[in-house]
Scaffold this motif. Structure first.
Motif, PDB file in Angstrom:
ATOM      1  N   ARG C  88       0.836  -1.194   0.000  1.00  0.00           N
ATOM      2  CA  ARG C  88       0.000   0.000   0.000  1.00  0.00           C
ATOM      3  C   ARG C  88       0.870   1.242   0.000  1.00  0.00           C
ATOM      4  O   ARG C  88       1.097   1.858   1.040  1.00  0.00           O
ATOM      5  CB  ARG C  88      -0.914   0.020   1.227  1.00  0.00           C
ATOM      6  CG  ARG C  88      -2.065  -0.956   1.139  1.00  0.00           C
ATOM      7  CD  ARG C  88      -2.849  -0.972   2.420  1.00  0.00           C
ATOM      8  NE  ARG C  88      -3.915  -1.955   2.367  1.00  0.00           N
ATOM      9  CZ  ARG C  88      -5.173  -1.663   2.060  1.00  0.00           C
ATOM     10  NH1 ARG C  88      -5.533  -0.438   1.794  1.00  0.00           N
ATOM     11  NH2 ARG C  88      -6.083  -2.606   2.034  1.00  0.00           N
ATOM     12  N   PHE C  90       1.784   5.206  -1.517  1.00  0.00           N
ATOM     13  CA  PHE C  90       1.046   6.350  -2.036  1.00  0.00           C
ATOM     14  C   PHE C  90       1.320   6.338  -3.536  1.00  0.00           C
ATOM     15  O   PHE C  90       2.276   6.928  -4.021  1.00  0.00           O
ATOM     16  CB  PHE C  90       1.509   7.642  -1.372  1.00  0.00           C
ATOM     17  CG  PHE C  90       1.383   7.596   0.135  1.00  0.00           C
ATOM     18  CD1 PHE C  90       0.216   7.107   0.724  1.00  0.00           C
ATOM     19  CD2 PHE C  90       2.407   8.019   0.966  1.00  0.00           C
ATOM     20  CE1 PHE C  90       0.088   7.042   2.100  1.00  0.00           C
ATOM     21  CE2 PHE C  90       2.278   7.963   2.338  1.00  0.00           C
ATOM     22  CZ  PHE C  90       1.127   7.475   2.914  1.00  0.00           C
ATOM     23  N   ARG C  92       0.463   7.391  -6.519  1.00  0.00           N
ATOM     24  CA  ARG C  92       0.708   8.394  -7.558  1.00  0.00           C
ATOM     25  C   ARG C  92       1.794   9.391  -7.153  1.00  0.00           C
ATOM     26  O   ARG C  92       2.037  10.362  -7.851  1.00  0.00           O
ATOM     27  CB  ARG C  92      -0.590   9.130  -7.896  1.00  0.00           C
ATOM     28  CG  ARG C  92      -1.537   8.280  -8.743  1.00  0.00           C
ATOM     29  CD  ARG C  92      -2.840   8.985  -8.982  1.00  0.00           C
ATOM     30  NE  ARG C  92      -3.602   9.124  -7.728  1.00  0.00           N
ATOM     31  CZ  ARG C  92      -4.783   9.697  -7.660  1.00  0.00           C
ATOM     32  NH1 ARG C  92      -5.335  10.216  -8.724  1.00  0.00           N
ATOM     33  NH2 ARG C  92      -5.441   9.753  -6.499  1.00  0.00           N
ATOM     34  N   LEU C  93       2.414   9.169  -6.010  1.00  0.00           N
ATOM     35  CA  LEU C  93       3.469  10.084  -5.580  1.00  0.00           C
ATOM     36  C   LEU C  93       4.839   9.497  -5.929  1.00  0.00           C
ATOM     37  O   LEU C  93       4.982   8.295  -6.106  1.00  0.00           O
ATOM     38  CB  LEU C  93       3.395  10.324  -4.077  1.00  0.00           C
ATOM     39  CG  LEU C  93       2.063  10.798  -3.505  1.00  0.00           C
ATOM     40  CD1 LEU C  93       2.251  11.214  -2.045  1.00  0.00           C
ATOM     41  CD2 LEU C  93       1.494  11.958  -4.292  1.00  0.00           C
ATOM     42  N   LEU C 100       9.167  11.333   2.182  1.00  0.00           N
ATOM     43  CA  LEU C 100       9.061  12.641   2.838  1.00  0.00           C
ATOM     44  C   LEU C 100       7.770  12.731   3.655  1.00  0.00           C
ATOM     45  O   LEU C 100       7.778  13.222   4.790  1.00  0.00           O
ATOM     46  CB  LEU C 100       9.111  13.744   1.767  1.00  0.00           C
ATOM     47  CG  LEU C 100       9.012  15.175   2.272  1.00  0.00           C
ATOM     48  CD1 LEU C 100      10.196  15.497   3.184  1.00  0.00           C
ATOM     49  CD2 LEU C 100       8.975  16.164   1.100  1.00  0.00           C
ATOM     50  N   THR C 101       6.678  12.241   3.095  1.00  0.00           N
ATOM     51  CA  THR C 101       5.404  12.292   3.810  1.00  0.00           C
ATOM     52  C   THR C 101       5.511  11.545   5.135  1.00  0.00           C
ATOM     53  O   THR C 101       5.057  12.021   6.170  1.00  0.00           O
ATOM     54  CB  THR C 101       4.287  11.664   2.953  1.00  0.00           C
ATOM     55  OG1 THR C 101       4.252  12.340   1.707  1.00  0.00           O
ATOM     56  CG2 THR C 101       2.945  11.783   3.632  1.00  0.00           C
ATOM     57  N   ALA C 102       6.145  10.386   5.079  1.00  0.00           N
ATOM     58  CA  ALA C 102       6.228   9.561   6.285  1.00  0.00           C
ATOM     59  C   ALA C 102       7.140  10.167   7.341  1.00  0.00           C
ATOM     60  O   ALA C 102       7.067   9.808   8.516  1.00  0.00           O
ATOM     61  CB  ALA C 102       6.701   8.161   5.916  1.00  0.00           C
ATOM     62  N   ASN C 146      12.704  10.277  -8.302  1.00  0.00           N
ATOM     63  CA  ASN C 146      11.624  10.996  -8.984  1.00  0.00           C
ATOM     64  C   ASN C 146      10.641  10.081  -9.692  1.00  0.00           C
ATOM     65  O   ASN C 146       9.737  10.545 -10.366  1.00  0.00           O
ATOM     66  CB  ASN C 146      12.206  12.001  -9.978  1.00  0.00           C
ATOM     67  CG  ASN C 146      12.830  13.176  -9.246  1.00  0.00           C
ATOM     68  OD1 ASN C 146      12.313  13.619  -8.223  1.00  0.00           O
ATOM     69  ND2 ASN C 146      13.972  13.647  -9.737  1.00  0.00           N
TER      70      ASN C 146
END
Lengths: 292, 292, 258
Positions: C88, C90, C92-93, C100-102, C146
């Motif tokens: 699971r 993210f 489309r990131l 970075l989100t985590a 990227n």
């Protein structure tokens, strides 16, 4: 096409843009679907008009107060439904939006269903533009911070977002609150631009229109929302001559976009200053448009 | 007391029409997990089909009735092929289905406005307006016919879903589409079938609704009532949808009978919000935990 | 010392009992395994530990604190995080954005800070970005930074999910079938990564896996589940030769003929 007419379209686009920016945060960045944003607009519109007319407060204060009232009411809705899965939130917002309209139809102080005329006209192109610039700047800062990233994580994969420690309920609430404030301010602008408010201006058609603009512009893109609001407000106005068929074409266009280019105009990309420089041949090769 | 019973009969008749709409909506929800907001458009066209067959082509009533239902069936399947199938093929998120449904709903409504016009049409009188009299009760022939027709359709649906092989396949797909597909059930066929059944019932509901009231392009808006009823009964549950509809119909007629019809819609939407607060899974819904 | 203690854990779905009276402990700093045939309740136990399912009966304590009434995000913030059997990410990131989100837990600036671009926002945001970059380097994901997550090859997606979990700075990392779909080479590499993670991030690893080479190769203690109940537990050598375990996996006849 005289300036007065163009100005009118620009102001209407600006008003729509304010509501669309808010909805873009909720739907485009957080992945929550609302069918009741016209309800938040209605609350903001009546609150802002009431505060300005009866308490004599300046425009910007009235607009912010209207936005805040809409935001506070959104917290109640969110508290009740954001813990539920799937469609429930979207159905609840639908019920809420309609309920607000029906309540306002029966509030005689505000003229009920007949409407509330005689609100002083205080909106001109310059202040709509200023308010929108502020709105855009705030939104860009928010979505590029950890708070915005947490919302995007919820949209992408809610369960994974929880397991990396994101309080998904809290962030959904923040997203809903912010978007309701934007909608409320947009509603306030409506009243002070047209000088007249009527509950049926804020029906489900309006909510649907806002959602369609967000999707058309592209999920998760602020610049897409701006483009979408400008284009989709201006186009129907310019197509007035084909009055009957334009909404048919609109419906066809929506389905067509969904089945062919569902990522919308901008598809998660942003138009950035660097990106523009690069496109016209300046700037560094590596500074590419941000990918969401 | 007589008045109360009189209202009850009226409520049962309208509630049974809501039920026809709600089961179609609920069936689609149970298989595809999204709110088919274009269902209202199918109902509306069903009402127009019935009107044209009866008033313009002068078909006998039974033919017109059946023809309208078949017309809606074809339309519902067409809708699925055009607006949803491409999305299914891509495993698009439910958001896109809803937008596509909204586009379809705008398209259908405005197509009718552009071609037929926005005016009200009244069905020719099929049944005598002379009511039956049982004791002190006057029972309208039309109401009786509506109730019996709906009840028969619902009974056939229950038989179809619960006692036929195809019905079993539908239930299996609703329970777990992926596993059912692995077991050799053709999911695509099941979806066509579900839209066909929903469309057929929508056509019947459209004609009955048109006969009771009038026909106009915004008739589809009544489906909001059936959404509420479906949520009330428990999303995706057929018996829930029926019970929810009947309760909603009774509640509405009692309220407009004893208070004012002004409050009728307000009460429906308040009911929706109350259910979401107290028992979000609805009367017959089953609680579920997310699979990880 | 035990970092995780599970006692008399029971989970029922309607009439169905998925996990029944299971008790075991996970030692701090260890690599432990959870095995059992399909449907034995392994993933259910992970879902109970991480708070995704509510516990029906029993207790889960983590570092001495009872956690079974907490929300999943609160459990994550206490230091338990996981990967999923059916990845699971993210989707489309980009790889970078996923990590970075985590990292968000290592910053505390507010919404107002981010709008005003305050000093706190700038310093903390810079730190988050550095954290993300160094994690990508450690797990060999830098060259992919990227790329959009769902476009990565399968093995890299698994590795990215582990990197994302590590960004939370967990004390206990739960891995749900990390080697599923990997070839023997990739599995070897994964085993190496898991051991490095335990040492370099000083966390405890608890892993569900069907690949016995992996389980027997790196686990110090193994818990065996069958039909929702604990069959046995012990070090790899003991489990390998346990007749009960062989029977659970291969059936009775297999045991007789063997």
């Amino acid at each position: 096409m005289d300036w007065f007419y163009v100005k009118g379209i620009l102001i209407l686009s600006g008003i729509n843009l304010m509501a669309v920016l808010g909805l873009s945060l909720l739907t485009g960045f957080t992945g929550l679907f609302s069918f009741g944003h016209a309800g938040f607009m209605a609350i903001g519109a009546y609150a802002a008009a009431f505060i300005g007319v009866n308490l004599g407060l300046p425009l910007i204060v009235s607009l912010l107060a209207g936005g805040l009232v809409a935001g506070i009411i959104s917290l109640f809705i969110g508290r009740l439904t954001l813990k539920l899965k799937g469609d429930y939130f979207c159905i609840a917002t639908l019920g809420f939006g309609e309920a607000i309209r029906l309540v306002l139809d029966n509030v005689q102080v505000f003229g009920g269903a007949r409407g509330w005329p005689g609100i002083p006209i205080r909106i001109d192109l310059w202040n709509v533009v200023l308010i929108n610039l502020a709105g855009i700047a705030f939104m860009i800062s928010l979505v590029n911070s950890r708070h915005g990233r947490n919302m995007i994580a919820i949209r992408e994969e809610e369960l994974a977002a929880k397991t990396i420690g994101i309080d998904t309920f809290k962030y959904k609430m923040i997203s809903l609150f912010t978007s309701a404030v934007y909608a409320g301010i947009a509603g306030g602008l409506v009243g002070y631009y047209t000088g007249f408010l009527q509950p049926k201006m804020f029906g489900m058609t309006k909510s649907t229109e806002l959602t369609i603009i967000v999707i058309f512009g592209g999920i998760g893109s602020v610049s897409g929302s701006v483009l979408g609001a400008l284009l989709l407000t201006a186009l129907p106005e310019l197509l007035r001559a084909f009055a009957l068929w334009r909404l048919v074409a609109y419906g066809v266009a929506v389905i067509f976009i969904m089945i062919s280019r569902p990522e919308g105009l901008m598809g998660g990309k942003e138009i950035t200053f660097k990106g523009i420089l690069r496109a016209i041949g300046f700037g560094h090769k590596h500074s590419k448009a941000r990918e969401v | 007391m007589t008045q109360f019973l009189q209202q009850m009969i009226n409520g049962l008749s309208i509630g049974s029409v809501y039920a026809l709409m709600a089961v179609g909506y609920s069936l689609v929800y149970s298989i595809m997990n999204f709110s088919n907001f274009a269902h209202g458009g199918v109902i509306m066209l069903g009402a127009y089909f019935g009107f044209y067959f009866l008033a313009v082509f002068k078909w006998p009533f039974a033919f017109a009735f059946f023809g309208a239902a078949l017309g809606s069936t074809v339309l519902a399947v067409l809708l699925e092929r055009v607006a949803y199938k491409p999305l299914r093929m891509r495993n698009a998120p439910f958001l896109y289905f809803i937008i596509s449904a909204m586009g379809a709903s705008i398209l259908i409504e405005n197509f009718v406005i552009a071609t037929i016009g926005p005016t009200f049409k009244t069905y020719p009188q099929v049944l005598s307006r002379e009511p039956f009299q049982i004791a002190a009760l006057f029972i309208g022939r039309l109401d009786t016919m509506i109730f019996i027709t709906s009840a028969v359709c619902l009974a056939l649906l229950v038989y179809f879903i619960d006692f036929t092989k195809v019905g079993k396949a539908i239930r299996a797909t609703a329970f777990n589409a992926r596993v059912s597909a692995l077991m050799g059930i053709n999911t695509d066929m099941i979806i066509i079938l579900v839209f066909a059944v929903g469309g057929f019932l929508a056509g019947v509901a459209g004609v009955l609704f048109g006969m009771k009231y009038t026909v106009y392009p915004q008739i589809g808006a009544v489906t909001i009532k059936s959404f509420i009823a479906a949520v009330f009964g428990g999303l995706g549950s057929l018996p829930g949808a029926v019970i929810g509809s009947v309760i909603l119909g009774l509640l509405e007629t009692l309220i407009s009978g004893y208070f004012s019809s002004q409050f009728r819609d307000l009460i429906s939407f308040s009911l929706l919000i109350i259910i979401l607060v107290l028992r979000p899974i609805g009367l017959m819904g089953k609680p579920s935990e997310e699979k990880a | 010392m035990d970092i995780l203690a599970i006692s008399d854990l029971t989970k029922t779905f309607g009439g169905l009992t998925a996990v029944e009276n299971v008790s075991f402990r996970v030692q701090e700093g260890s690599i432990s395994g959870l095995i059992g045939p399909n449907g034995a309740g392994k993933t259910t136990i992970f879902n109970l530990i991480t708070g995704i399912y509510k516990v029906t009966r029993g207790e889960i304590t983590f570092g001495g604190h009872s956690i079974h009434d907490l929300e999943p995000h609160a459990i994550a913030n206490m230091g338990i995080t996981r990967t999923f059997q059916n990845i699971r990410l993210f989707k489309r990131l980009s790889v970078y954005s996923n990590i970075l989100t985590a990292c968000h837990g290592n910053a505390s600036y507010s919404v107002v800070d981010s709008v005003l671009k305050s000093r706190r926002f700038r310093t903390e945001e810079k730190r988050l970005r550095e954290d993300a970059v160094s994690l990508m380097e450690i797990l060999g994901l830098a060259e992919w930074q990227n790329h959009i997550a769902h476009s990565l090859p399968y093995g890299l997606q698994r590795r990215l999910e582990i990197a994302r979990a590590l960004a939370v700075k967990p004390k206990l990392l739960l891995l749900d079938e990390p080697a599923a779909g990997m070839n023997p080479d990739e599995t070897q590499q994964l085993m190496h990564h898991i051991c490095r993670i335990r040492d370099e991030f000083s966390c405890t690893v608890f892993v569900i896996e069907h690949r016995m080479d992996l389980i027997m190769g790196i686990c110090e203690n193994i818990v065996v589940l069958n039909f929702g109940k604990k069959l046995t537990e012990g070090p790899p050598e003991e489990i390998q030769s346990d007749p009960q375990v062989i029977e659970a996996y291969l059936g009775k006849e297999a045991r007789i003929s063997a």
